[in-house]
Design a protein around this motif. Structure first.
Motif, PDB file in Angstrom:
ATOM      1  N   SER A  67       0.843  -1.198   0.000  1.00 15.39           N
ATOM      2  CA  SER A  67       0.000   0.000   0.000  1.00 15.39           C
ATOM      3  C   SER A  67       0.876   1.244   0.000  1.00 15.39           C
ATOM      4  CB  SER A  67      -0.905   0.015   1.238  1.00 15.39           C
ATOM      5  OG  SER A  67      -0.127   0.164   2.416  1.00 15.39           O
ATOM      6  N   PHE A  68       0.357   2.343  -0.521  1.00 17.69           N
ATOM      7  CA  PHE A  68       1.211   3.530  -0.626  1.00 17.69           C
ATOM      8  C   PHE A  68       1.637   4.085   0.735  1.00 17.69           C
ATOM      9  CE2 PHE A  68      -2.895   5.876  -0.733  1.00 17.69           C
ATOM     10  CZ  PHE A  68      -2.620   6.930   0.129  1.00 17.69           C
ATOM     11  N   PRO A  69       0.822   3.985   1.809  1.00 17.10           N
ATOM     12  CA  PRO A  69       1.351   4.420   3.113  1.00 17.10           C
ATOM     13  C   PRO A  69       2.563   3.599   3.554  1.00 17.10           C
ATOM     14  CG  PRO A  69      -1.040   4.355   3.180  1.00 17.10           C
ATOM     15  CD  PRO A  69      -0.620   3.695   1.900  1.00 17.10           C
ATOM     16  N   ALA A  70       2.568   2.302   3.259  1.00 15.56           N
ATOM     17  CA  ALA A  70       3.718   1.468   3.613  1.00 15.56           C
ATOM     18  C   ALA A  70       4.942   1.867   2.798  1.00 15.56           C
ATOM     19  CB  ALA A  70       3.386  -0.003   3.387  1.00 15.56           C
ATOM     20  N   VAL A  71       4.725   2.221   1.540  1.00 13.66           N
ATOM     21  CA  VAL A  71       5.832   2.692   0.696  1.00 13.66           C
ATOM     22  C   VAL A  71       6.382   4.004   1.259  1.00 13.66           C
ATOM     23  CG1 VAL A  71       6.506   3.443  -1.621  1.00 13.66           C
ATOM     24  CG2 VAL A  71       4.876   1.547  -1.339  1.00 13.66           C
ATOM     25  N   ILE A  72       5.491   4.867   1.724  1.00 17.34           N
ATOM     26  CA  ILE A  72       5.905   6.124   2.353  1.00 17.34           C
ATOM     27  C   ILE A  72       6.771   5.846   3.581  1.00 17.34           C
ATOM     28  CG2 ILE A  72       5.071   8.141   3.639  1.00 17.34           C
ATOM     29  CD1 ILE A  72       4.665   8.488   0.678  1.00 17.34           C
ATOM     30  N   GLN A  73       6.378   4.874   4.393  1.00 15.69           N
ATOM     31  CA  GLN A  73       7.167   4.536   5.579  1.00 15.69           C
ATOM     32  C   GLN A  73       8.593   4.121   5.191  1.00 15.69           C
ATOM     33  OE1 GLN A  73       6.056   4.230   9.347  1.00 15.69           O
ATOM     34  NE2 GLN A  73       8.202   4.799   8.961  1.00 15.69           N
ATOM     35  N   LYS A  74       8.715   3.369   4.110  1.00 17.68           N
ATOM     36  CA  LYS A  74      10.041   2.957   3.655  1.00 17.68           C
ATOM     37  C   LYS A  74      10.877   4.170   3.243  1.00 17.68           C
ATOM     38  CE  LYS A  74       8.290  -1.496   1.964  1.00 17.68           C
ATOM     39  NZ  LYS A  74       7.949  -2.298   0.754  1.00 17.68           N
ATOM     40  N   LYS A  75      10.259   5.125   2.584  1.00 15.57           N
ATOM     41  CA  LYS A  75      10.971   6.343   2.198  1.00 15.57           C
ATOM     42  C   LYS A  75      11.431   7.104   3.433  1.00 15.57           C
ATOM     43  CE  LYS A  75       8.432   7.079  -2.177  1.00 15.57           C
ATOM     44  NZ  LYS A  75       9.582   7.141  -3.109  1.00 15.57           N
ATOM     45  N   ILE A  76      10.561   7.190   4.425  1.00 18.91           N
ATOM     46  CA  ILE A  76      10.889   7.879   5.670  1.00 18.91           C
ATOM     47  C   ILE A  76      12.056   7.210   6.369  1.00 18.91           C
ATOM     48  CG2 ILE A  76      10.023   8.311   8.018  1.00 18.91           C
ATOM     49  CD1 ILE A  76       7.261   8.797   6.730  1.00 18.91           C
ATOM     50  N   ASP A  77      11.995   5.876   6.461  1.00 21.22           N
ATOM     51  CA  ASP A  77      13.053   5.123   7.133  1.00 21.22           C
ATOM     52  C   ASP A  77      14.385   5.268   6.414  1.00 21.22           C
ATOM     53  OD1 ASP A  77      11.132   4.307   8.919  1.00 21.22           O
ATOM     54  OD2 ASP A  77      10.870   2.323   8.038  1.00 21.22           O
TER      55      ASP A  77
END
Length: 233
Positions: A67-77
């Protein structure tokens, strides 16, 4: 759908111990205690980004990690930013049901609130004034419960099935609300994805994993500056 995530801060418990002349062991214990304190401080400083939306946010038809929120979390990390993503997407959600649910979702403090609702209203032909009013109510509730939260509104567009007047009126709801409330706007959440069969699942509505990556980038272009501002406070 990723289950709703709550952040719990656990206090560090210090035990008084007699060293009995075992200095290396004492130093190791002190090091462990210091690491636990540091870990708790980091948890306390972690800020929350809450994605509040429908099946697009939930990642319907995909694994949670796609999901795109999970992809966002990866970018943040990958950037080492101290933010935690909460995916509060619910398939089938309309602005009306979202308005009724948002109080429960805000049981924890939120630093960034990404509002992604309206698509199901448009597909069902719900009156435009009702959709706009519900979205405004959600914004008002967020500001009342978390006055310091930054709000990002995801713009949405629908196919012209219901006529050009309704279609254009629906599209304009989002920039109007963003301007009236002085919140950030993602111009069109599905930019570069909508209408492309290769980037959507067989229903033609929900993005594939590859499509979600593009959606995440659309969000990231607006979200990243907000996160950078938050780390400077």
């Amino acid at each position: 759908m990723k289950t709703f995530l709550n952040i719990f801060i656990f206090p560090v418990i210090f035990f008084l111990m007699v060293s009995c002349g075992n200095e290396p062991k004492k130093q190791e214990q002190e090091k462990t205690a210091a690491e636990e304190v540091q870990s708790d401080v980091q948890q306390e400083d972690t800020q929350v980004i809450l994605f509040f939306g429908n099946s697009l946010t939930a990642g319907m038809g995909l694994d949670t990690e796609e999901s795109f929120p999970a992809v966002i979390q990866k970018k943040i990390d990958s950037l080492g930013l101290n933010y935690e993503v909460v995916n509060a997407g619910l398939s089938g959600e309309t602005t009306a049901s979202g308005k009724n649910r948002v109080d429960w979702v805000l049981n924890q403090e939120v630093d960034v609130f990404v509002l992604e609702l309206g698509a199901n209203d448009g597909l069902r032909g719900i009156p435009l004034e009702e959709t706009k009013k519900n979205l405004q109510n959600i914004i008002d509730i967020v500001r009342k419960k978390d006055p310091g939260a930054r709000i990002i509104l995801a713009g949405m567009q629908i196919p012209p099935n219901l006529g050009p007047e309704y279609t254009s009126g629906f599209r304009e709801i989002f920039p109007q609300l963003a301007a009236e409330n002085e919140v950030e706007l993602i111009p069109f959440l599905l930019e570069g994805v909508a209408g492309d069969p290769e980037l959507n699942q067989p229903d033609g509505i929900h993005p594939t994993a590859e499509g979600q990556e593009i959606v995440a980038q659309n969000v990231w272009e607006v979200l990243l500056p907000v996160l950078k501002e938050g780390t400077q406070k």
